[in-house]
Scaffold this motif. Structure first.
Motif, short mmCIF file in Angstrom:
data_model
loop_
_atom_site.label_atom_id
_atom_site.label_comp_id
_atom_site.label_asym_id
_atom_site.label_seq_id
_atom_site.Cartn_x
_atom_site.Cartn_y
_atom_site.Cartn_z
N ARG A 1 0.78 -1.05 0.08
CA ARG A 1 0.01 0.06 0.00
C ARG A 1 1.04 1.21 -0.07
N CYS A 2 0.49 2.13 -0.88
CA CYS A 2 1.27 3.57 -1.08
C CYS A 2 0.73 4.55 0.27
N VAL A 3 1.55 4.86 0.86
CA VAL A 3 1.21 5.92 1.87
C VAL A 3 2.11 7.03 1.64
N SER A 4 1.80 8.32 2.43
CA SER A 4 2.40 9.36 2.24
C SER A 4 3.77 9.35 3.22
N LYS A 5 4.56 10.44 2.90
CA LYS A 5 5.83 10.35 3.76
C LYS A 5 5.69 10.58 5.19
N GLY B 1 5.06 -5.57 6.52
CA GLY B 1 4.16 -4.73 6.98
C GLY B 1 3.26 -4.29 5.70
N GLY B 2 3.61 -4.36 4.52
CA GLY B 2 2.99 -4.12 3.40
C GLY B 2 2.85 -2.56 3.11
N PHE B 3 3.77 -1.84 3.30
CA PHE B 3 3.78 -0.34 2.96
C PHE B 3 4.87 -0.04 2.06
N TYR B 4 4.60 1.12 1.41
CA TYR B 4 5.71 1.82 0.40
C TYR B 4 5.44 3.09 0.17
N TRP B 5 6.65 3.93 0.14
CA TRP B 5 6.61 5.22 -0.40
C TRP B 5 8.10 5.26 -0.75
N PRO B 6 8.19 6.05 -1.93
CA PRO B 6 9.33 6.24 -2.64
C PRO B 6 10.73 6.51 -2.01
N SER B 7 10.66 7.30 -0.93
CA SER B 7 12.00 7.60 -0.23
C SER B 7 12.03 6.81 0.99
N MET B 8 11.39 5.54 1.27
CA MET B 8 11.25 4.85 2.30
C MET B 8 12.87 4.49 2.86
N PHE B 9 13.44 3.87 1.99
CA PHE B 9 14.76 3.56 2.52
C PHE B 9 15.80 4.64 3.13
N LYS B 10 15.72 5.86 2.28
CA LYS B 10 16.66 7.04 2.86
C LYS B 10 15.78 7.46 4.24
N ASP B 11 14.56 7.51 4.47
CA ASP B 11 13.97 7.98 5.58
C ASP B 11 14.33 7.09 6.91
N ILE B 12 14.08 5.84 6.52
CA ILE B 12 14.23 4.87 7.64
C ILE B 12 15.79 4.81 7.88
N HIS B 13 16.81 5.17 7.09
CA HIS B 13 18.15 5.40 7.52
C HIS B 13 18.35 6.66 8.35
#
Length: 138
Positions: A58-62, A93-105
């Motif tokens: 599922r696509c979520v906002s940042k 968990g089934g979530f996605y947003w384009p900058s997720m890897f950078k944000d999690i880091h």
């Protein structure tokens, strides 16, 4: 008395997937990218993306994504895990947003508890030495 509405990052994708509408103000490069990124599908009221492993996420906002990361990383059941494991938990968990890897880091990098604890580096390890085994009455 002004009201501001934040449009999620996938608004143009949702309009294209649902109705095939491409805004006129988009440049040719952006139109090609929009058509290329049609790995998404709309199931009311959510947008989903088919990822490389074949799973639909599922696509979520940042902002929603950062709230999810905060719950997975800082909560009692989260465990203050490193970047790769937190990424895996978000993907599971089934979530996605384009900058997720950078944000999690960035979240893990700015976490005070994670920065205070860590593994012993090679510089601080004690050298390994053999234990001399002595038998009784030798």
């Amino acid at each position: 008395m002004e009201m501001s509405v934040k449009v999620p990052w996938f608004a143009y994708l949702a309009n294209y997937v649902v109705s095939g509408f491409i805004p006129d103000e988009m440049e040719a490069r952006e139109r090609r990218k929009l058509k290329h990124d049609a790995k998404y599908f709309w199931k009311d009221p959510h947008m989903f993306r088919k990822c490389g492993d074949g799973m639909f996420r599922r696509c979520v906002s940042k902002e929603e994504g950062l709230a999810i990361v905060d719950r997975l990383h800082n909560s009692a059941y989260g465990g203050y895990l490193a970047t790769s494991r937190t990424n895996a938990k978000v993907l599971q968990g089934g979530f996605y947003w384009p900058s997720m890897f950078k944000d999690i880091h960035m979240v893990v990098k700015s976490c005070d508890s994670c920065q205070r604890t860590g593994n012993i580096g090679k510089r601080n390890k004690m050298p390994l030495t053999n234990i001399l085994e002595v038998e009784l009455f030798d």
